[in-house]
Design a protein around this motif. Structure first.
Motif, PDB file in Angstrom:
ATOM      1  N   GLY B   8     -90.861  41.789  96.227  1.00 20.71           N
ATOM      2  CA  GLY B   8     -90.040  42.991  96.180  1.00 20.71           C
ATOM      3  C   GLY B   8     -90.810  44.156  96.766  1.00 20.71           C
ATOM      4  N   THR B   9     -90.072  45.111  97.300  1.00 18.31           N
ATOM      5  CA  THR B   9     -90.724  46.235  97.985  1.00 18.31           C
ATOM      6  C   THR B   9     -90.106  47.576  97.588  1.00 18.31           C
ATOM      7  N   GLY B  10     -89.373  47.604  96.479  1.00 20.24           N
ATOM      8  CA  GLY B  10     -88.713  48.836  96.040  1.00 20.24           C
ATOM      9  C   GLY B  10     -89.614  49.677  95.143  1.00 20.24           C
ATOM     10  N   ASN B  11     -88.993  50.593  94.391  1.00 18.44           N
ATOM     11  CA  ASN B  11     -89.735  51.497  93.510  1.00 18.44           C
ATOM     12  C   ASN B  11     -90.633  50.779  92.531  1.00 18.44           C
ATOM     13  N   VAL B  12     -90.052  49.805  91.804  1.00 14.31           N
ATOM     14  CA  VAL B  12     -90.813  49.124  90.754  1.00 14.31           C
ATOM     15  C   VAL B  12     -91.992  48.374  91.378  1.00 14.31           C
ATOM     16  N   ALA B  13     -91.736  47.684  92.497  1.00 17.98           N
ATOM     17  CA  ALA B  13     -92.811  46.959  93.183  1.00 17.98           C
ATOM     18  C   ALA B  13     -93.937  47.908  93.579  1.00 17.98           C
ATOM     19  N   HIS B  14     -93.584  49.054  94.159  1.00 20.30           N
ATOM     20  CA  HIS B  14     -94.605  50.019  94.560  1.00 20.30           C
ATOM     21  C   HIS B  14     -95.426  50.507  93.376  1.00 20.30           C
ATOM     22  N   HIS B  15     -94.736  50.858  92.293  1.00 23.76           N
ATOM     23  CA  HIS B  15     -95.455  51.390  91.135  1.00 23.76           C
ATOM     24  C   HIS B  15     -96.345  50.316  90.503  1.00 23.76           C
ATOM     25  N   LEU B  39     -91.410  46.583 103.603  1.00 24.63           N
ATOM     26  CA  LEU B  39     -92.592  45.727 103.509  1.00 24.63           C
ATOM     27  C   LEU B  39     -93.773  46.358 104.247  1.00 24.63           C
ATOM     28  N   ASN B  40     -93.470  46.985 105.368  1.00 22.97           N
ATOM     29  CA  ASN B  40     -94.533  47.583 106.179  1.00 22.97           C
ATOM     30  C   ASN B  40     -95.268  48.717 105.475  1.00 22.97           C
ATOM     31  N   SER B  41     -94.645  49.294 104.444  1.00 21.93           N
ATOM     32  CA  SER B  41     -95.328  50.367 103.707  1.00 21.93           C
ATOM     33  C   SER B  41     -96.546  49.817 102.947  1.00 21.93           C
ATOM     34  N   PHE B  42     -96.634  48.492 102.809  1.00 24.80           N
ATOM     35  CA  PHE B  42     -97.800  47.879 102.145  1.00 24.80           C
ATOM     36  C   PHE B  42     -98.876  47.465 103.163  1.00 24.80           C
ATOM     37  N   LEU B  43     -98.525  47.583 104.437  1.00 26.94           N
ATOM     38  CA  LEU B  43     -99.393  47.122 105.523  1.00 26.94           C
ATOM     39  C   LEU B  43    -100.784  47.760 105.439  1.00 26.94           C
ATOM     40  N   GLU B  47    -102.067  41.583 101.931  1.00 28.53           N
ATOM     41  CA  GLU B  47    -101.392  40.635 102.819  1.00 28.53           C
ATOM     42  C   GLU B  47     -99.889  40.709 102.551  1.00 28.53           C
ATOM     43  N   ILE B  48     -99.108  40.733 103.629  1.00 23.04           N
ATOM     44  CA  ILE B  48     -97.662  40.782 103.426  1.00 23.04           C
ATOM     45  C   ILE B  48     -96.996  39.536 104.023  1.00 23.04           C
ATOM     46  N   ALA B  49     -95.813  39.198 103.503  1.00 19.98           N
ATOM     47  CA  ALA B  49     -95.077  38.039 104.022  1.00 19.98           C
ATOM     48  C   ALA B  49     -93.584  38.299 103.900  1.00 19.98           C
ATOM     49  N   SER B  50     -92.820  37.808 104.868  1.00 22.75           N
ATOM     50  CA  SER B  50     -91.366  37.966 104.790  1.00 22.75           C
ATOM     51  C   SER B  50     -90.657  36.609 104.940  1.00 22.75           C
ATOM     52  N   ASP B  51     -91.457  35.560 105.017  1.00 20.22           N
ATOM     53  CA  ASP B  51     -90.903  34.208 105.156  1.00 20.22           C
ATOM     54  C   ASP B  51     -91.259  33.420 103.891  1.00 20.22           C
ATOM     55  N   PHE B  52     -90.245  32.833 103.254  1.00 17.73           N
ATOM     56  CA  PHE B  52     -90.484  32.139 101.985  1.00 17.73           C
ATOM     57  C   PHE B  52     -91.565  31.056 102.107  1.00 17.73           C
TER      58      PHE B  52
END
Lengths: 253, 253
Positions: B8-15, B39-43, B47-52
């Motif tokens: 997840g990349t929304g508010n809760v994920a960020h916090h 997702l790119n805001s975590f770059l 490590e980020i991923a968008s493929d299951f």
């Protein structure tokens, strides 16, 4: 130095008395009350009186009494030359029978045994004439850095707004506490959320701060919540508040 | 060290991401999201991923996603051995399709651009088995000193209570702001009252903290307020909340 006779012995009177005691601009020369028990709580700190004929002369008579008592008491003060001001949010200034009249309304919730710091409390003043406004502003500035001049209609609306953000909000806390109790959970678990909800609107507008199922138009969650509620009042409130939030965001966004 | 994949990349994920970054008990090994922009805001931070198929192995998969996405996403994780936990107040644990499942629900309101301190935030955990509870407790204690084990039914009720004390309370602030605006007064004038209303119930119960016309049974003030209101929703809310408060005090006192 402004001399003040404080009329009333309830919560507001006690809190105002404490606040004025810390200033050197205002002197409370007497506290008047008809209830001897409450009046005695001021004993030793200030001159007290329970007989109207014993009321001293002063620059200001500050009525911290119930809304209903304002007319009767101001009648007794109508031959005094000092300014007579009540402290009520809901009451028209004109209910004071003296010619030299005004309002000194501290916009806050007061409870016994709970100290409040007046510095940030908005004091809303109104008077029949400019001199009266200046006296009440001086009185307000002695204890607060938030003094506003507002008229009776504005003040009544402000009092209405205060009922929403204080009385009604507190009832929502009460419902929260009841729901927790049903599940054997302490109200404490909701306290960080209660506090953050209030703190959030110190920085964001309520419109920006809103979250939740009604704002998102998440009818499934709303339906699930309504099914969990058994109390009729709570169910009605949930439905009405959700409808109101939905409407706000449909209109404004 | 517990390894966590944050989904997840929304508010809760960020916090949650920010909070876990400050501990040395938990390592976020990957953030997964389907929205490339968010997702790119975590770059650069993780490590980020968008493929299951690219999701790493970890001790815990923490789903900070919308309620609706929980089923679909947990389906993709069902062959993973790690614990799959969602962060939703309203969703049953059983909606997670993995056998090794749980819930990690932080009871707070989150908004972008507003920092929250997790230390005092209640974290409500639930899991299929004791080992799962212990893992989630460890995760919770890494960021908060208020970790509670509660079941799905309790959590749903708690979420309902949270809607009352947060979403609905915020809407009452919104009404307060609207009433002020009608009179050309800033919402700022209500802020000390908003804050004190919340702070009061840190010490007193909501039942003890209640004040106002409805509690006093002051029908005259209630009538005067109803006459000042023009908006139909506001009028209905005022009447219903006043009725509910009156009923509370008739019953309890």
């Amino acid at each position: 130095m402004l001399s003040v006779v404080l009329i009333g012995t309830g919560n507001v009177a006690h809190h105002l008395f404490r606040a004025f005691q810390t200033t050197d601009v205002v002197e409370i020369v007497q506290v008047f009350g008809r209830d001897e028990g409450s009046l005695n709580s001021f004993l030793g700190e200030v001159e007290i009186a329970s007989d109207f004929d014993a009321i001293k002369d002063a620059d200001v008579y500050l009525l911290a009494v119930s809304d209903k008592a304002i007319g009767t008491i101001s009648e007794k003060l109508k031959y005094k030359t000092g300014l007579v001001a009540h402290t009520s949010g809901a009451t028209d200034m004109n209910l004071i029978l003296s010619q030299n009249r005004g309002v000194f309304y501290p916009l806050q919730t007061f409870s016994k045994d709970r100290n409040v710091d007046f510095v940030g409390i908005p004091i809303c003043v109104e008077a029949e004439n400019r001199e009266g406004v200046e006296i009440l502003e001086k009185l307000g500035q002695a204890i607060s850095n938030q003094v506003f001049e507002i008229d009776s209609h504005q003040r009544k609306k402000l009092h209405l707004a205060a009922v929403f953000v204080n009385n009604f909000t507190n009832h929502l806390y009460q419902i929260g506490a009841e729901i927790c109790k049903e599940e054997g959970l302490p109200f404490d678990i909701l306290k960080p959320l209660v506090l953050e909800t209030a703190q959030k609107v110190m920085d964001l507008s309520p419109l920006e701060a809103q979250t939740g199922p009604a704002k998102r138009g998440d009818n499934e969650s709303i339906k699930a919540h309504l099914e969990l509620l058994k109390d009729k009042n709570q169910t009605e409130l949930y439905a009405l508040l959700s409808k109101a939030i939905k409407k706000t965001y449909e209109e404004k966004l």
